[in-house]
Design a protein around this motif. Structure first.
Motif, PDB file in Angstrom:
ATOM      1  N   GLN A   1     -12.831   9.388 -10.281  1.00 41.89           N
ATOM      2  CA  GLN A   1     -14.058   9.191  -9.869  1.00 41.89           C
ATOM      3  C   GLN A   1     -14.434   8.060  -9.093  1.00 41.89           C
ATOM      4  N   HIS A   2     -13.530   7.084  -8.884  1.00 37.24           N
ATOM      5  CA  HIS A   2     -13.740   5.771  -8.248  1.00 37.24           C
ATOM      6  C   HIS A   2     -13.459   5.732  -6.795  1.00 37.24           C
ATOM      7  N   ASP A   3     -14.113   4.879  -6.285  1.00 33.06           N
ATOM      8  CA  ASP A   3     -13.970   5.014  -4.616  1.00 33.06           C
ATOM      9  C   ASP A   3     -13.181   4.010  -3.969  1.00 33.06           C
ATOM     10  N   VAL A   4     -12.122   4.555  -3.359  1.00 29.75           N
ATOM     11  CA  VAL A   4     -10.962   3.464  -3.024  1.00 29.75           C
ATOM     12  C   VAL A   4     -11.485   3.218  -1.570  1.00 29.75           C
ATOM     13  N   ILE A   5     -11.841   1.908  -1.503  1.00 27.41           N
ATOM     14  CA  ILE A   5     -12.505   1.827  -0.093  1.00 27.41           C
ATOM     15  C   ILE A   5     -11.711   1.276   1.198  1.00 27.41           C
ATOM     16  N   ALA A   6     -10.497   0.434   0.410  1.00 31.85           N
ATOM     17  CA  ALA A   6      -9.529  -0.205   1.488  1.00 31.85           C
ATOM     18  C   ALA A   6      -8.327  -0.188   0.730  1.00 31.85           C
ATOM     19  N   VAL A   7      -7.205  -0.534   1.624  1.00 32.07           N
ATOM     20  CA  VAL A   7      -5.706  -0.541   0.934  1.00 32.07           C
ATOM     21  C   VAL A   7      -5.307  -1.581   1.490  1.00 32.07           C
ATOM     22  N   TYR A   8      -4.614  -2.710   0.965  1.00 27.23           N
ATOM     23  CA  TYR A   8      -3.715  -3.773   1.221  1.00 27.23           C
ATOM     24  C   TYR A   8      -2.383  -3.603   0.897  1.00 27.23           C
ATOM     25  N   THR A   9      -1.576  -3.712   1.862  1.00 27.96           N
ATOM     26  CA  THR A   9       0.109  -3.568   1.317  1.00 27.96           C
ATOM     27  C   THR A   9       0.755  -4.391   2.591  1.00 27.96           C
ATOM     28  N   GLN A  10       2.131  -4.567   2.127  1.00 27.02           N
ATOM     29  CA  GLN A  10       2.793  -5.467   2.706  1.00 27.02           C
ATOM     30  C   GLN A  10       3.053  -5.102   4.571  1.00 27.02           C
ATOM     31  N   PRO A  11       3.481  -5.830   5.406  1.00 26.47           N
ATOM     32  CA  PRO A  11       3.582  -5.337   6.619  1.00 26.47           C
ATOM     33  C   PRO A  11       4.715  -4.347   6.756  1.00 26.47           C
ATOM     34  N   ASP A  12       4.684  -3.496   7.902  1.00 33.49           N
ATOM     35  CA  ASP A  12       6.008  -2.575   7.909  1.00 33.49           C
ATOM     36  C   ASP A  12       7.110  -3.359   8.220  1.00 33.49           C
ATOM     37  N   ARG A  13       8.313  -2.734   7.354  1.00 29.17           N
ATOM     38  CA  ARG A  13       9.519  -3.578   7.431  1.00 29.17           C
ATOM     39  C   ARG A  13      10.504  -2.420   8.134  1.00 29.17           C
ATOM     40  N   PRO A  14      11.796  -3.044   8.733  1.00 31.17           N
ATOM     41  CA  PRO A  14      12.682  -2.223   9.404  1.00 31.17           C
ATOM     42  C   PRO A  14      13.545  -1.553   8.114  1.00 31.17           C
ATOM     43  N   ALA A  15      13.777  -0.317   8.243  1.00 29.25           N
ATOM     44  CA  ALA A  15      14.454   0.280   7.319  1.00 29.25           C
ATOM     45  C   ALA A  15      15.542   1.457   7.977  1.00 29.25           C
ATOM     46  N   GLY A  16      16.537   2.027   7.072  1.00 28.74           N
ATOM     47  CA  GLY A  16      17.456   3.008   7.664  1.00 28.74           C
ATOM     48  C   GLY A  16      18.430   2.309   8.623  1.00 28.74           C
ATOM     49  N   ARG A  17      19.253   3.193   9.214  1.00 28.63           N
ATOM     50  CA  ARG A  17      20.209   3.042  10.072  1.00 28.63           C
ATOM     51  C   ARG A  17      19.930   2.440  11.305  1.00 28.63           C
ATOM     52  N   GLY A  18      18.768   2.915  11.769  1.00 25.33           N
ATOM     53  CA  GLY A  18      18.092   2.345  13.064  1.00 25.33           C
ATOM     54  C   GLY A  18      17.151   1.105  12.853  1.00 25.33           C
ATOM     55  N   ARG A  19      16.818   0.562  11.870  1.00 23.57           N
ATOM     56  CA  ARG A  19      16.036  -0.302  11.389  1.00 23.57           C
ATOM     57  C   ARG A  19      14.825  -0.041  11.950  1.00 23.57           C
ATOM     58  N   LYS A  20      14.121   1.053  11.886  1.00 19.39           N
ATOM     59  CA  LYS A  20      13.044   1.077  12.505  1.00 19.39           C
ATOM     60  C   LYS A  20      11.874   0.766  11.572  1.00 19.39           C
ATOM     61  N   LEU A  21      10.794   0.134  12.248  1.00 12.67           N
ATOM     62  CA  LEU A  21       9.714  -0.158  11.342  1.00 12.67           C
ATOM     63  C   LEU A  21       9.070   0.926  10.621  1.00 12.67           C
ATOM     64  N   THR A  22       9.125   0.647   9.445  1.00 11.31           N
ATOM     65  CA  THR A  22       8.681   1.815   8.356  1.00 11.31           C
ATOM     66  C   THR A  22       7.479   1.354   7.347  1.00 11.31           C
ATOM     67  N   PRO A  23       6.535   2.138   7.474  1.00 12.74           N
ATOM     68  CA  PRO A  23       5.300   2.020   6.734  1.00 12.74           C
ATOM     69  C   PRO A  23       5.629   1.951   5.071  1.00 12.74           C
ATOM     70  N   SER A  24       5.092   1.157   4.317  1.00 13.12           N
ATOM     71  CA  SER A  24       5.319   1.144   3.019  1.00 13.12           C
ATOM     72  C   SER A  24       4.926   2.596   2.314  1.00 13.12           C
ATOM     73  N   PRO A  25       5.270   2.954   1.209  1.00 10.73           N
ATOM     74  CA  PRO A  25       4.596   4.423   0.414  1.00 10.73           C
ATOM     75  C   PRO A  25       3.419   4.297   0.304  1.00 10.73           C
ATOM     76  N   VAL A  26       2.757   2.987   0.038  1.00 12.78           N
ATOM     77  CA  VAL A  26       1.409   2.750  -0.300  1.00 12.78           C
ATOM     78  C   VAL A  26       0.667   3.148   1.141  1.00 12.78           C
ATOM     79  N   LYS A  27       1.107   2.574   1.985  1.00  7.05           N
ATOM     80  CA  LYS A  27       0.277   2.772   3.345  1.00  7.05           C
ATOM     81  C   LYS A  27       0.284   4.145   3.736  1.00  7.05           C
TER      82      LYS A  27
END
Length: 327
Positions: free
Chosen positions: A27-53
């Motif tokens: 019932q609560h209202d999530v008004i905004a989310v803070y998370t770590q900046p996107d980081r390189p991931a995978g073999r291509g080292r592509k910037l990837t958002p966090s699961p929370v983002k």
């Protein structure tokens, strides 16, 4: 419950996403989310958002990714949101006192242990490694210390000799989501009370490292089995076989043989397990039921013995002792 709370959520990995998912269904209202900046991931080292983002974007929630919350601009942005409470789950950034004081009801943390045991970075794995019989979730009012705030709610979960790190992580993530919603419901209705943490029983869960995942077969079998289970799926316990890493995924201990053997020596295998002499005098036995050769995938010990029996011949020494003996 009185009116729903306006929640700012701060978190980064999959563990945190479970709590965010539970809040979004509440019932609560999530008004905004803070998370770590996107980081390189995978073999291509592509910037990837966090699961929370990724989850926040699916629900059209505003996402903030500051490098730090110590500067005045970031703090003013947070203050402008007008949150009742900030829920923090494995966020990865230090929250200065100014941030802790910003929401009307402060900042509340979902921590994966029964505080004050296992404060710090890796409470899930350290609880298994230490042979604890239980762990759980603590919902904590955050203060400036490292997981030292007052406890608001605890929920327990058993650990046994079959528990592995990955499975316990998932169980606690789910339990954390249920617990934070329960805590916010009680907070909104004024029924949540705080209890100071005991001064006794404090332990610290140091961050995991790949270096400590190398096994020392001079250690007791039960200790090694617990470490193997704790470090599954990361950083994965390992040793050397013919100078190459052998990753060990699942293990258990068995009663001592009574006959002394060089620690790290492969013994006669059981049908479903590799058997390794260990302990200070080599009389204890570690049973490996799943392992991984270089370039291969994790296999049961039975499959390894059926396909690579010559590599696991009794008398073969694992670890650096093999290299030293042949140097």
């Amino acid at each position: 419950m009185s009116r729903p709370l306006r929640v700012v959520f701060a978190g980064t990995p999959v563990f945190a996403a479970d709590s965010l998912k539970a809040l979004l269904a509440s019932q609560h209202d999530v008004i905004a989310v803070y998370t770590q900046p996107d980081r390189p991931a995978g073999r291509g080292r592509k910037l990837t958002p966090s699961p929370v983002k990724a989850l926040a974007q699916q629900h059209g929630i505003k996402v903030f990714q500051p490098e730090s919350l110590k500067n005045a601009e970031a703090q003013q942005t947070l203050a402008s949101l007008g949150a009742d409470v900030m829920v923090v789950v494995a966020y990865g950034l230090l929250l200065p006192q100014a941030v802790l004081d910003t929401p009307r009801l402060g900042c509340i943390n979902v921590h994966a242990s029964l505080l004050p045991r296992w404060r710090g970075a890796a409470p899930i794995q350290r609880a298994i490694e230490a042979g604890d019989s239980e762990t759980g979730i603590t919902i904590m009012q955050m203060d400036a210390g490292l997981d030292t705030g007052d406890m608001l709610l605890t929920r327990r979960l058993p650990i046994d000799t079959a528990t592995i790190g990955g499975a316990l992580h998932d169980q606690l993530a789910h339990l954390g989501g249920k617990a934070i919603v329960e805590a916010l419901d009680a907070l909104a209705s004024g029924e949540l009370s705080a209890t100071p943490q005991p001064s006794e029983g404090v332990t610290y869960a140091a961050k995991l490292s790949k270096a400590e995942a190398e096994l020392d077969f001079n250690r007791p079998a039960s200790e090694l089995a617990a470490r193997i289970r704790a470090f599954n799926p990361w950083p994965v316990a390992w040793t050397l076989l013919d100078g190459q890493p052998l990753r060990l995924w699942l293990a258990e201990s068995e009663p001592a043989t009574g006959s002394a053997t060089l620690p790290g020596t492969l013994l006669e295998p059981a049908g479903d397990a590799l058997r390794i002499a260990c302990g200070p005098d080599g009389t204890q036995v570690l049973r490996i039921t799943q392992a991984q050769l270089p370039g291969g995938k994790p296999l049961t010990a039975r499959d390894l013995l059926n396909s690579r029996a010559e590599r696991f011949a009794p008398g073969t020494c694992l670890g650096h002792s093999r290299q030293e003996d042949t140097a």
